[in-house]
Design an enzyme around this catalytic site. Structure first.
Site: not given
Length: 436
Positions: A143, A361, A414
Site C-alpha cells: 500500500s 511547498d 487490498h
C-alpha cells in the site's frame, strides 16, 4: 541489540538515529526502530536483506508471531527488516502527546512536513548502509509502502536489488482531487456489493444513522459518533473479510434499555476500535499530503480534497439518504475536517491539520523519466477494483516503469499480502525473476 526467539524465527531489535531533515544533517535527529527477522536455522548465514515497508501512512510495521503470512516465505531466503517508518511504532512517535514538544501548530506542521515518502526513503538509505555495508536490498512495499518504494526507484535506485509492490502503485501526477474523484465511485460499488451480500444491513445501517442524527452519541474514550463518522466504517470494505466484519458489527447495534432501544456497549466499543486514530494519527494528518506534488508540478494545496470532492457525489450525503428510502452509502479511505472534532486523539491537532492542508511547498515525489529508465527488476500486484488505490492509476504507472511486471487479480482485496499467506510474495518474486 537485543535478540530473542519466536516459533521458527530469531528476532533482533535495531535502533538507528537519522536527521529529521536530511537536508540539514547537523540539525535535529529522530530515532528509528527496526526488527530483524531470520529463520531459526539461518541465524549465521550470509543472507540478502529484504526491507518491508508497511502501508499507511502512519502505521508501524506489522507485528508477526513467528513466521506468519508472507514472512514465512520471506525468511526462506532473506534476512528481513520490519521497519517502523518515522513517527510510527517504536520509532520516535508523532502524536498529540509528543508534537507539542516541537512548538505550536505552525512548528508542528513544519515538523510533520518531513514525514512523507521522500524522508522515509532517505532514512532507508542510511539504514541500508549500516546493515548491508552498502549492498543493495530487496524492498517489499504494501500500500503506502509501495508509494515509498516507487519514490525509492525515482530517488535512489542504486540501493535496490528488486522491488516488490502490493496494492501500492501510485499515480505519478494525479492531484489529491483526482485521487478522490476516482475513489468515491469505488466506495459506492463496495457498499452496493456489501448490501447485495447482506440485504438485511440496509435497514440496520439506516436505523443506526437515524439514531445518531437524533441523539448525540459519545463513545467510550470521548469519540463522538456522528452519521458521517458511522459511514466511514466503510473503510473495512477494503479487506477480504471486511464485508463480513461490517455485517457482524451492524447486527449487534441495539439493545433494549429502560427508555427504549439504545446502542449497545459492545457495538460502541467495536466502532470506537475501528474508527480511532489514537494508534496512527499520522494517517489522518498526512493522508492527503502523500498525494501532494507541490507548486513545481502546478499543484496548489490539498485543501481537504476528500471533503470538497465528496460534494460532487450527493448520494453520500447521510441526511439526504435518510430523507429517502434508499441505502446509506459507506465511505472509505477519506479524511475530513470533522475527524479532528470527533476523535479525541486528533482534536488537539486540528490547527496543525489545517496548516498541512493549506501547505503548498511540497516537493515532487516521482521522476517519470528515471522510472522509465530503471534497470531494477520490479513486480507489482494490482488488485482489481482496490478500494484504496485506483486500479487505472496503478496500471498507468506500471506502463511508465521500465520492465515492471504486473499481476492484476481479483482473487484478493487490498490486504492480499496478509490474507494470501505465501502466495502473493511467491508470485511476485517469480515475476521479478522472470521465472513465470
Amino acid at each position: 541489540m537485543t535478540s530473542y526467539r519466536q516459533p521458527g524465527v530469531v528476532l533482533t531489535d535495531h535502533r538507528f538515529t537519522v536527521p529529521l531533515d536530511h537536508g540539514d544533517p547537523s540539525g535535529a535527529h529522530i530515532e528509528l526502530y527496526g526488527r530483524e527477522v531470520v529463520a531459526s536455522g539461518s541465524v549465521g548465514a550470509d543472507l540478502p536483506w529484504l526491507l518491508y515497508l508497511e502501508g499507511g501512512p502512519g502505521f508501524g510495521a506489522r507485528r508477526f508471531v513467528g513466521a506468519q503470512a508472507w514472512l514465512g516465505r520471506a525468511v526462506q531466503e532473506f534476512r528481513v527488516l520490519l521497519l517502523d517508518q518515522r513517527g510510527t511504532g517504536r520509532s520516535t512517535p508523532a502524536n498529540r502527546q509528543t508534537l507539542p514538544l516541537h512548538g505550536g501548530p505552525a512548528a508542528q506542521a513544519d515538523y510533520l512536513a518531513h514525514f512523507r515518502a521522500d524522508s522515509i526513503v532517505r532514512d532507508c538509505e542510511l539504514v541500508r548502509h549500516r546493515l548491508t555495508g552498502g549492498a543493495p536490498w530487496t524492498v517489499l512495499g504494501q500500500s503506502f509502502g509501495g508509494f515509498c518504494a516507487t519514490h525509492y526507484l525515482s530517488a535512489a535506485p542504486e540501493g535496490l536489488r528488486t522491488v516488490l509492490i502490493t496494492g501500492g502503485l501510485p499515480s505519478l501526477d494525479a492531484r489529491a482531487d483526482d485521487v478522490y474523484r476516482a475513489s468515491y465511485p469505488r466506495m459506492r460499488r463496495k457498499a452496493e456489493d456489501h448490501y447485495a451480500r447482506y440485504p438485511q444491513d440496509v435497514e440496520r445501517a439506516r436505523r443506526i444513522a437515524a439514531h445518531l442524527a437524533e441523539h448525540r452519541t459519545v463513545l467510550p474514550g470521548g469519540h463522538v459518533l456522528t452519521p458521517e463518522a458511522f459511514q466511514s466504517l466503510g473503510i473495512l470494505l477494503g479487506g477480504g473479510d471486511g464485508s463480513h466484519r461490517l455485517h457482524y458489527l451492524l447486527e449487534n447495534a441495539f439493545v433494549r434499555g429502560a427508555g427504549g432501544p439504545v446502542l449497545s456497549d459492545a457495538f460502541q466499543e467495536d466502532v470506537r476500535a475501528a474508527l480511532s486514530f489514537a494508534a496512527h494519527p499520522l494517517y489522518a494528518l498526512l493522508h492527503e499530503a502523500i498525494y501532494a506534488q507541490g507548486a513545481a508540478r502546478g499543484q496548489g494545496p490539498t485543501a481537504w480534497a476528500a471533503e470538497r470532492v465528496r460534494g460532487e457525489f450527493p448520494e453520500f450525503d447521510a441526511a439526504k439518504a435518510l430523507e429517502g428510502d434508499g441505502p446509506l452509502l459507506f465511505t472509505g479511505e477519506t479524511i475530513h475536517p470533522w475527524h479532528f472534532d470527533t476523535d479525541p486523539a486528533l482534536r488537539p491537532l486540528r490547527e496543525t491539520a489545517e496548516l498541512l492542508a493549506a501547505r503548498e511547498d511540497w516537493t515532487p515525489l516521482y521522476d517519470a523519466e528515471r522510472l522509465a529508465a530503471t534497470a531494477v527488476p520490479v513486480a507489482a500486484a494490482v488488485y482489481h477494483d482496490d478500494l484504496y488505490v485506483d486500479t487505472a492509476h496503478s496500471l498507468a504507472t506500471a506502463r511508465t516503469i521500465r520492465g515492471l511486471r504486473t499481476w492484476v487479480t481479483d482473487e484478493f482485496e487490498h490486504d492480499g499480502l496478509r490474507a494470501g499467506g505465501h502466495r502473493v510474495l511467491d508470485r511476485l518474486l517469480a515475476l521479478a525473476r522472470n521465472e513465470i
